[in-house]
Design a protein around this motif. Structure first.
Motif, short mmCIF file in Angstrom:
data_model
loop_
_atom_site.label_atom_id
_atom_site.label_comp_id
_atom_site.label_asym_id
_atom_site.label_seq_id
_atom_site.Cartn_x
_atom_site.Cartn_y
_atom_site.Cartn_z
N LEU A 1 34.22 39.78 45.48
CA LEU A 1 35.00 40.54 44.51
C LEU A 1 34.73 42.03 44.61
O LEU A 1 35.63 42.86 44.40
CB LEU A 1 34.71 40.05 43.09
CG LEU A 1 35.33 38.72 42.68
CD1 LEU A 1 34.98 38.38 41.22
CD2 LEU A 1 36.85 38.74 42.85
N VAL B 1 40.78 39.67 40.36
CA VAL B 1 40.75 38.21 40.44
C VAL B 1 42.16 37.66 40.55
O VAL B 1 42.46 36.80 41.40
CB VAL B 1 40.03 37.62 39.21
CG1 VAL B 1 40.26 36.11 39.12
CG2 VAL B 1 38.54 37.92 39.27
N ALA C 1 33.14 36.98 38.20
CA ALA C 1 33.94 37.88 37.39
C ALA C 1 33.19 38.31 36.13
O ALA C 1 33.23 39.47 35.72
CB ALA C 1 35.26 37.20 37.01
#
Length: 394
Positions: A268, A323, A342
Motif C-alpha cells: 500500500l 485501497v 489499511a
C-alpha cells in the motif's frame, strides 16, 4: 466413563480381527489418537466404539499408513461456512461490532459470553518483562520481543503445568495483559480494556479503540490455521500454555502467515504513489499481498467488516482511496491482511504493528484450542514418515 447402553463397543481383539492387525497395532493406533479407547463399568480392558472403528476402516489402510496421525480434529470453536466466520455459533462480524475482545476471548475459552470480562494488571510481571526486553537490540521486532516475553513469563510461573481450564484462562488473561502493558509507548495506568491499553503503543497516532477492538475480535481465531495446528501439537504433548503460545508465535513468523500484513503494508505504501506500478511489480514477483484466500472463495468476511468501517472513517480517507483503487485492478478480493494494513496506514503505525495485533488476538485462539487439546489423548499427532533415503546394506 463410557456407557455401554448408548453405543455398541468392540474389544481390542475384535478390532484387531476387523482390521486384520495384531492387538499391539490397535494399541498403537489408540496411542496416536487414530482410535479412541474407552473403559466400560465392570469390565476389564480397552473397548472401542463400533461406529468409530467402521469409520476408521472406511478410510482405508493406505490412507491410515500414509497419514499416521489424526485425520480429523474435532473442534467446537470456529466454523468457516459459505464465506462466513463463526465463533461457537456466533457470527464474528456481529461480535466484532457489539462486544469487547476480552468477552470474545472468554467465549472461546469457556463457551460463555461474559460482556463485562476484563483482564487484570500484573505490574510486577510487567517490570520483569521490561527488564528482559531492555537487553534486546533496538531494532528487535515487536513479535520477536513478544516471544522473549512469553518465555520469561513461563519461566517465572511455578504453576505453569496446571492444565485445567480455569488455570489456562488465568494464563491467557495474564499473557495478553502483560504483553500489552510491557510494550513501550504511552502509559495507560487508568485504562482497563486491552484496546485502551494497546491503542497508543503501536507507533504513530493512537488507534481508534473501536476499530482496534474490531480487528482483535476478527483475528482471535480462524479454525486450523498453521499456527493453531502448531499450538495444538504442543498441547498434545502436554506443553504448558506459555509453550503453546510460543509454538503459535513460531509459526506466525512464517512469510505465508502472520507477516502478510507487513507485506500488504509495504504494498500500500508503494500503491499510494502509483497503484498500477505497485500492482505490476507484485504480480511480477509472484502475487499481490492482501488479496485472495485459501479458504474463502469470493470474499473474506473479516476484510468486509474492517474495510467497510474504514471506508467511512475520516482518519482513513487517504489510504482507503488507494485501497479502492487497487481493488478495482487486482482481479481478486481483499483479505484481512489488506484491511489490517489499511488500519496501520490510517494511524501511521509501525510496519510490523499488524503482526503484533495478529499475534495478540490469536493468542486467545491458540489457548482455546489448547484447552480442547488437553482433553484429548496425549501425543496423538504422530505422522508416520515415508523413508526415501538410502537403504542400509544387509
Amino acid at each position: 466413563m463410557a456407557n455401554p447402553s448408548d453405543e455398541r463397543y468392540l474389544t481390542t481383539a475384535e478390532v484387531a480381527r476387523r482390521l486384520g492387525v495384531k492387538d499391539t497395532t490397535v494399541y498403537a493406533y489408540a496411542s496416536r489418537g487414530m482410535l479412541r479407547s474407552h473403559r466400560l463399568p465392570g469390565r476389564r480392558g480397552s473397548f472401542f466404539r463400533q461406529d468409530e472403528v467402521d469409520e476408521f476402516v472406511a478410510q482405508g489402510r493406505d490412507a491410515r499408513q500414509a497419514s499416521g496421525a489424526v485425520e480429523r480434529i474435532r473442534t467446537e470453536l470456529t466454523l468457516l461456512d459459505d464465506d462466513l466466520l463463526y465463533y461457537r455459533g456466533h457470527n464474528v462480524g456481529e461480535l466484532a461490532l457489539t462486544v469487547s475482545f476480552e468477552a470474545v476471548a472468554g467465549l472461546l475459552w469457556t463457551g460463555e459470553l461474559e460482556k463485562t470480562r476484563q483482564f487484570p494488571r500484573y505490574d510486577s510481571l510487567v517490570d520483569i518483562v521490561r527488564t528482559a526486553r531492555a537487553g534486546l537490540p533496538p531494532e528487535t521486532g515487536t513479535v520477536d520481543a513478544m516471544k522473549v516475553a512469553v518465555a520469561v513469563l513461563g519461566a517465572v510461573d511455578p504453576l505453569r503445568f496446571d492444565l485445567s481450564t480455569p488455570a489456562v484462562v488465568r494464563v491467557g488473561q495474564k499473557l495478553i495483559g502483560v504483553l500489552v502493558d510491557a510494550m513501550p509507548g504511552g502509559e495507560t495506568d487508568d485504562a482497563r480494556l486491552i484496546t485502551q491499553r494497546l491503542a497508543g503503543k503501536l507507533g504513530g497516532r493512537p488507534v481508534d479503540i473501536g476499530l482496534l477492538n474490531i480487528a482483535l475480535v476478527l483475528l482471535a481465531d480462524h479454525d486450523l490455521a498453521v499456527s493453531t495446528v502448531a499450538a495444538r501439537v504442543a498441547a498434545s504433548a502436554r506443553a504448558h500454555p506459555y509453550a503453546v503460545v510460543s509454538a503459535g508465535l513460531g509459526a506466525v513468523d512464517g512469510r505465508y502467515h502472520g507477516v502478510q500484513s507487513t507485506l500488504a503494508y509495504r504494498f500500500l505504501s508503494d500503491a499510494m504513489d502509483n497503484p498500477l506500478r505497485a500492482i505490476a511489480e507484485r504480480q511480477r514477483a509472484g502475487g499481490l499481498p492482501g488479496f485472495g484466500h485459501r479458504i474463502y472463495q469470493a470474499h473474506d468476511p473479516r476484510a468486509d467488516v474492517l474495510l467497510g468501517l474504514l471506508r467511512g472513517h475520516p482518519d482513513a480517507a487517504d489510504v482507503m482511496a488507494t485501497v479502492d483503487a487497487v481493488i478495482i485492478v487486482a482481479d481478486s478480493f481483499p483479505n484481512v491482511d489488506l484491511a489490517l494494513a489499511a488500519l496501520m496506514h490510517a494511524y501511521d503505525l509501525r510496519p510490523d504493528a499488524g503482526e503484533a495485533i495478529f499475534a495478540l488476538a490469536r493468542t486467545a485462539g491458540w489457548l482455546a484450542h489448547a484447552i480442547e487439546e488437553y482433553r484429548e489423548p496425549g501425543l496423538r499427532f504422530r505422522p508416520l514418515g515415508v523413508y526415501t533415503g538410502d537403504r542400509p546394506e544387509r
